[in-house]
Design an enzyme around this catalytic site. Structure first.
Site, PDB file in Angstrom:
ATOM      1  N   TYR A 111      12.302 -39.406  52.581  1.00 29.40           N
ATOM      2  CA  TYR A 111      13.716 -39.814  51.823  1.00 29.40           C
ATOM      3  C   TYR A 111      13.966 -39.207  50.919  1.00 29.40           C
ATOM      4  O   TYR A 111      14.549 -39.766  50.437  1.00 29.40           O
ATOM      5  CB  TYR A 111      14.015 -41.269  52.064  1.00 29.40           C
ATOM      6  CG  TYR A 111      12.969 -42.080  53.075  1.00 29.40           C
ATOM      7  CD1 TYR A 111      13.588 -42.448  54.325  1.00 29.40           C
ATOM      8  CD2 TYR A 111      11.567 -42.707  52.688  1.00 29.40           C
ATOM      9  CE1 TYR A 111      12.751 -43.112  55.357  1.00 29.40           C
ATOM     10  CE2 TYR A 111      11.001 -43.500  53.632  1.00 29.40           C
ATOM     11  CZ  TYR A 111      11.786 -43.807  55.024  1.00 29.40           C
ATOM     12  OH  TYR A 111      10.913 -44.792  55.826  1.00 29.40           O
ATOM     13  N   CYS A 170      16.713 -48.691  46.547  1.00 27.31           N
ATOM     14  CA  CYS A 170      17.812 -49.590  45.932  1.00 27.31           C
ATOM     15  C   CYS A 170      17.953 -50.851  47.030  1.00 27.31           C
ATOM     16  O   CYS A 170      19.505 -52.156  46.376  1.00 27.31           O
ATOM     17  CB  CYS A 170      18.853 -49.138  46.886  1.00 27.31           C
ATOM     18  SG  CYS A 170      19.234 -49.433  48.409  1.00 27.31           S
TER      19      CYS A 170
END
Length: 474
Positions: A334, A431
């Site tokens: 990612y 996150c």
């Protein structure tokens, strides 16, 4: 405390004991949980339930009996209506405390991981004007305050600001936003005034009509400024009029761009960007190891961490957790625009980055080129489809895997692939502590959690980043 009826309407003397992910205070009464707007842990209040379910209700404070020691006056005039900065009414020290607790609770309850070795959360040096990107929306359906006459034919219904939470068709006109430094507020207010004065119509999201749609402002640590005006059904005369005004009124803009988007959605990733003045990018810089500086090119569609100062801290933590000795093969999953990959490239043998968005991979390659980095490789595609045994065989088994997935976490197939690869170390940047914990629950079959470091990227919100170092169990 008292209540009446099967579906309680009012509660008295409610003690607020916690804060929920969406920013509401949590009060518990027998077997009924209350999620209370603008409540802070430590408050004692009378509340009114406005939405009730079987075991919980959403409520608002009707009388604050004892204010919490964590309470502080909100500094923004838009607090409570705007959907951002929902924790403004809580001291920053308390915000950090509850973010740390949220990470701890997720890892212990969902992943069954011991967290005694978790380090204290890293605070943001600035709790205002810390964002480098904001996107505003033009609308002819302004959110009206209590007391405004909705039948007033002279009422100005145009707005440039943020969406009201839960309302796709209502925009709160913003006077001053504390998220992005100047000239952000000056730009937004000046463009808003000019458009109204010159009769340029604002977008109607229901009818899909109107000329002005979105305004995107990006700033950088280098002092460069990017402004993107997104038009919808605008004439060339309207485009020329507004762009000429912005160009002349704000000469400090280094990249002035516009987009014509007549689609039914606001996404610009499939839209052509047109340069009015300057290049189609700005630059960010980060000090890397050995005193060198890594320079990143940020375009209108690029992903870049929106808190530049804390992004550096986050990447430093990820790098330090990995503990490179200079000869590692690293997979950066990612990878986005290759920020972490290029940040650590000078300390390892090679970095292989994978990202779903093809344009981000192109940004990653450019970022390697402008920094004269030759030991990176980048690939675009769905992670679960790219990260195959054949891919690993072709590129080599990684010594370290850095993974920084979106809020949804990693796909189950990707987690299973990590279990097969058996890299010595995994640095998991997240996150969303809940989805991170879900993935760690699987990985703990082979990996020990060695370090845990929460980082506050977004003051006055419930969001928190968390970095975890996993080491393969021998």
């Amino acid at each position: 405390m008292s209540r009446s009826g099967k579906k309680p309407k009012f509660f008295e003397n409610v003690s607020v004991i916690d804060i929920a992910e969406e920013g509401k205070g949590v009060g518990k009464t027998d077997d009924f949980v209350l999620f209370i707007e603008k409540a802070v842990p430590g408050d004692v209040a009378d509340v009114e339930v406005y939405r009730s379910k079987k075991n919980f209700g959403e409520a608002k404070i009707t009388r604050l009996i004892t204010p919490s020691a964590h309470r502080t006056p909100a500094f923004c005039e838009h607090f409570g209506i705007c959907g951002g900065c929902k924790w403004q009414h809580m001291t920053y020290g308390a915000q950090l405390q509850f973010k740390q607790k949220a990470v701890r609770d997720a890892l212990t309850r969902l992943a069954k991981i011991e967290v005694e070795h978790m380090d204290p959360i890293v605070p943001s040096p600035a709790d205002r004007y810390y964002r480098n990107k904001l996107e505003f929306t033009f609308s002819n359906k302004r959110w009206l305050y209590d007391g405004e006459n909705r039948d007033d034919q002279q009422l100005d219904m145009n707005a440039l600001g943020f969406h009201i939470p839960g309302r796709f068709d209502k925009i709160l006109n913003i006077n001053h936003c504390y998220l992005q430094a100047e000239p952000s507020n000056d730009l937004r207010n000046s463009i808003n005034q000019f458009a109204k004065k010159n009769g340029i119509d604002y977008y109607d999201v229901r009818q899909h009509t109107g000329a002005l749609r979105n305004l995107i402002i990006r700033t950088s640590s280098t002092g460069e400024i990017m402004v993107i005006v997104v038009f919808a059904h605008a004439s060339q005369e309207q485009v020329d009029l507004l762009m000429n005004y912005v160009d002349s009124a704000f000469p400090q803009i280094t990249s002035l761009l516009y987009i014509l988007n007549t689609k039914l959605n606001d996404t610009i990733f499939d839209q052509e960007v047109k340069a009015w003045r300057g290049p189609e990018f700005i630059h960010e810089e980060m000090p890397s190891a050995n005193g060198s500086v890594v320079r990143f090119r940020v375009g209108p569609k690029s992903f870049y961490q929106t808190n530049s100062v804390q992004a550096l801290k986050l990447y430093e933590i990820a790098r330090d957790f990995a503990g490179f000795n200079g000869d590692e093969l690293v997979y950066d999953l990612y990878t986005g625009a290759g920020t972490i990959a290029n940040f650590v490239a000078g300390q390892v043998r090679e970095v292989v980055g994978v990202e779903y968005v093809p344009s981000a991979i192109e940004d990653a390659k450019i970022n390697s080129q402008i920094n004269n980095i030759s030991n990176t490789k980048f690939y675009a595609g769905d992670m679960k489809d790219v990260l195959t045994p054949e891919f690993v065989a072709a590129h080599g088994k990684p010594d370290v895997i850095i993974t920084d997935p979106p809020r949804a976490g990693m796909h189950a197939d990707v987690v299973a692939r990590l279990m097969e690869i058996e890299a010595e170390k995994i640095v998991y940047v997240s996150c969303n502590a809940a989805t991170q914990a879900r993935d760690l629950l699987v990985l703990k079959e082979k990996y020990d959690t060695v370090k845990i470091q929460p980082v506050d990227m977004f003051p006055h919100t419930q969001h928190v980043e968390n970095v975890v170092l996993l080491r393969l169990r021998k």
